[in-house]
Design a protein around this motif. Structure first.
Motif, mmCIF file in Angstrom:
data_model
loop_
_atom_site.group_PDB
_atom_site.id
_atom_site.type_symbol
_atom_site.label_atom_id
_atom_site.label_comp_id
_atom_site.label_asym_id
_atom_site.label_seq_id
_atom_site.Cartn_x
_atom_site.Cartn_y
_atom_site.Cartn_z
ATOM 1 N N HIS A 33 38.949 59.795 51.304
ATOM 2 C CA HIS A 33 39.189 59.178 50.411
ATOM 3 C C HIS A 33 40.131 59.947 49.820
ATOM 4 C CE1 HIS A 33 41.675 56.028 48.754
ATOM 5 N NE2 HIS A 33 41.443 56.308 47.472
ATOM 6 N N ASN A 34 38.909 60.494 48.858
ATOM 7 C CA ASN A 34 39.014 61.241 47.481
ATOM 8 C C ASN A 34 39.745 62.666 47.645
ATOM 9 O OD1 ASN A 34 38.511 59.543 44.602
ATOM 10 N ND2 ASN A 34 36.589 59.663 46.560
ATOM 11 N N MET A 35 39.693 63.636 49.284
ATOM 12 C CA MET A 35 39.650 64.754 49.155
ATOM 13 C C MET A 35 41.315 64.526 49.736
ATOM 14 S SD MET A 35 37.960 67.026 49.590
ATOM 15 C CE MET A 35 37.982 66.234 47.746
ATOM 16 N N SER A 36 41.605 63.438 50.483
ATOM 17 C CA SER A 36 42.981 63.264 50.583
ATOM 18 C C SER A 36 43.447 63.369 49.201
ATOM 19 C CB SER A 36 43.402 61.812 51.732
ATOM 20 O OG SER A 36 42.260 61.824 52.577
ATOM 21 N N LEU A 37 43.743 61.920 49.040
ATOM 22 C CA LEU A 37 44.644 61.656 47.235
ATOM 23 C C LEU A 37 44.634 63.128 46.770
ATOM 24 C CD1 LEU A 37 42.436 58.851 45.818
ATOM 25 C CD2 LEU A 37 45.325 58.790 47.036
ATOM 26 N N LEU A 38 43.407 64.654 46.368
ATOM 27 C CA LEU A 38 43.845 65.455 46.101
ATOM 28 C C LEU A 38 44.466 66.692 46.496
ATOM 29 C CD1 LEU A 38 41.891 66.632 43.573
ATOM 30 C CD2 LEU A 38 40.146 67.422 44.960
ATOM 31 N N MET A 39 44.381 66.315 48.102
ATOM 32 C CA MET A 39 45.513 67.646 48.801
ATOM 33 C C MET A 39 47.030 66.940 49.613
ATOM 34 S SD MET A 39 43.406 69.563 48.843
ATOM 35 C CE MET A 39 40.890 70.161 49.169
ATOM 36 N N GLU A 40 46.675 65.693 49.141
ATOM 37 C CA GLU A 40 48.022 64.415 49.377
ATOM 38 C C GLU A 40 48.351 65.186 51.077
ATOM 39 O OE1 GLU A 40 50.763 67.362 46.760
ATOM 40 O OE2 GLU A 40 51.074 65.814 44.901
ATOM 41 N N ARG A 41 47.219 64.987 51.288
ATOM 42 C CA ARG A 41 47.197 65.207 53.057
ATOM 43 C C ARG A 41 46.296 64.066 53.265
ATOM 44 N NH1 ARG A 41 47.721 70.391 56.522
ATOM 45 N NH2 ARG A 41 47.104 69.530 58.490
ATOM 46 N N SER A 42 46.180 62.859 54.528
ATOM 47 C CA SER A 42 45.523 61.865 55.437
ATOM 48 C C SER A 42 44.655 63.292 55.797
ATOM 49 C CB SER A 42 46.147 61.057 56.077
ATOM 50 O OG SER A 42 45.694 59.950 56.996
ATOM 51 N N PHE A 43 43.205 62.518 55.558
ATOM 52 C CA PHE A 43 41.788 62.874 56.659
ATOM 53 C C PHE A 43 41.243 61.756 56.658
ATOM 54 C CE2 PHE A 43 42.413 66.270 52.663
ATOM 55 C CZ PHE A 43 42.879 67.325 54.150
ATOM 56 N N GLN A 44 41.556 61.585 57.842
ATOM 57 C CA GLN A 44 40.656 60.046 59.073
ATOM 58 C C GLN A 44 39.004 60.876 59.204
ATOM 59 O OE1 GLN A 44 41.753 56.937 58.654
ATOM 60 N NE2 GLN A 44 43.398 57.824 57.385
ATOM 61 N N SER A 45 38.928 62.405 59.372
ATOM 62 C CA SER A 45 37.491 62.694 59.964
ATOM 63 C C SER A 45 37.132 63.563 59.540
ATOM 64 C CB SER A 45 37.491 61.878 61.329
ATOM 65 O OG SER A 45 38.580 63.626 61.871
ATOM 66 N N VAL A 46 35.925 63.933 59.394
ATOM 67 C CA VAL A 46 35.727 65.425 59.162
ATOM 68 C C VAL A 46 35.884 66.502 59.437
ATOM 69 C CG1 VAL A 46 33.661 67.313 58.370
ATOM 70 C CG2 VAL A 46 33.493 64.703 58.445
ATOM 71 N N GLN A 47 36.687 66.513 60.972
ATOM 72 C CA GLN A 47 37.746 67.046 61.677
ATOM 73 C C GLN A 47 39.141 67.114 60.878
ATOM 74 O OE1 GLN A 47 35.693 64.732 62.725
ATOM 75 N NE2 GLN A 47 33.544 65.568 63.920
ATOM 76 N N GLU A 48 39.120 66.742 60.397
ATOM 77 C CA GLU A 48 40.812 66.656 59.970
ATOM 78 C C GLU A 48 40.525 68.008 58.706
ATOM 79 O OE1 GLU A 48 43.164 63.363 59.669
ATOM 80 O OE2 GLU A 48 42.979 62.082 61.671
#
Length: 290
Positions: free
Chosen positions: A249-264
């Motif tokens: 969730h925080n990586m998504s906010l930081l990178m401005e890109r959604s990550f639903q899994s570690v693979q993404e």
């Protein structure tokens, strides 16, 4: 500078050891021997904020803003160790760590890339917040339950402060910072694939001292952490999933890109590595490692 604002924010919610810990609610009948032993181990582990701070100051000599923030982080983390020792001093004085036991976890960490270390400790704060929340549920004695709840809130706030510095780093360093954060994020969100708990205190940090170069390896009982997590507080797959979700969730906010899994997140890391390598080639430099 972020330090003045972060100082005010953390100062406004800082708890007082005498007034805010319900010492008068202690119930000796609800503190078991195994629970008391884990409090000692956690008190010593928290003392390792000392060598971590020395590492941060050494590796961030060019960043006075972040180094100043370390004065707040160091104070609050050492206070965690102190309140756990105060609990033992009051109610189990035979288990208070000795100065020698505390000093054993003060050893030099090898230099490491500052951006990767920042991300590592950000993830460590998220993980510790969840560990302490689970510890508060496992403990049966009211005072130590309240202490672990208090420490968990501190760790969450520290994670938020680190996130502010990570956002600043992306503004300054762009893809270089994103690549460093994604690389460590993939590692720290992959704990289910590893045999050991992924936290800064359980990672090897001094090649010359190997294998006694983790904080946990230098505790009186080096095996306590795995037992604490697996058999005592039962930090199971449900709780581990909560940690992973917070990191993503925080990586998504930081990178401005959604990550639903570690693979993404890992695919994004590879994209960044390729982009940096191409930029390096364009400038006539060596390709960046993937």
């Amino acid at each position: 500078m972020l330090y003045p604002e972060l100082f005010k924010q953390l100062e406004a919610v800082r708890w007082n050891m005498d007034r805010d810990i319900p010492w008068d609610q202690f119930d000796a009948s609800r503190l078991s021997e195994e629970q008391a032993q884990t409090i000692k181990m956690n008190a010593i582990t928290e003392w390792a904020a000392l060598p971590a701070t020395e590492m941060f100051l050494r590796d961030n000599r060019d960043d006075s803003d972040f180094s100043a923030f370390m004065s707040v982080w160091f104070f609050e983390e050492q206070k965690h160790s102190l309140v756990l020792m105060e609990y033992l001093r009051r109610f189990r004085p035979d288990l208070v760590p000795t100065e020698e036991e505390l000093h054993e976890v003060r050893f030099e960490f090898d230099p490491a890339p500052a951006l990767e270390t920042l991300m590592l400790h950000f993830c460590g704060e998220i993980r510790l917040n969840h560990w302490y929340r689970r510890a508060a549920e496992w403990h049966t004695e009211p005072v130590i339950k309240a202490i672990y709840e208090t420490l968990a809130r501190d760790e969450a706030r520290h994670g938020g402060a680190y996130l502010r510095y990570m956002k600043r780093a992306i503004g300054r360093f762009g893809d270089e910072a994103k690549a460093a954060f994604a690389k460590v994020g993939v590692l720290m969100a992959s704990a289910r694939r590893t045999a050991q708990a992924l936290h800064p205190t359980n990672l090897h940090v001094n090649a010359k001292l190997f294998p006694r170069d983790t904080v946990q390896s230098r505790l009186p009982n080096p095996e306590w952490l795995e037992r604490w997590l697996d058999q005592q507080i039962k930090f199971d797959a449900v709780w581990e999933t909560k940690v992973v979700e917070r990191i993503l969730h925080n990586m998504s906010l930081l990178m401005e890109r959604s990550f639903q899994s570690v693979q993404e997140l890992n695919r994004f890391r590879k994209e960044l590595s390729a982009r940096l390598a191409a930029a390096g080639r364009a400038e006539g430099g060596a390709p960046q490692p993937a």
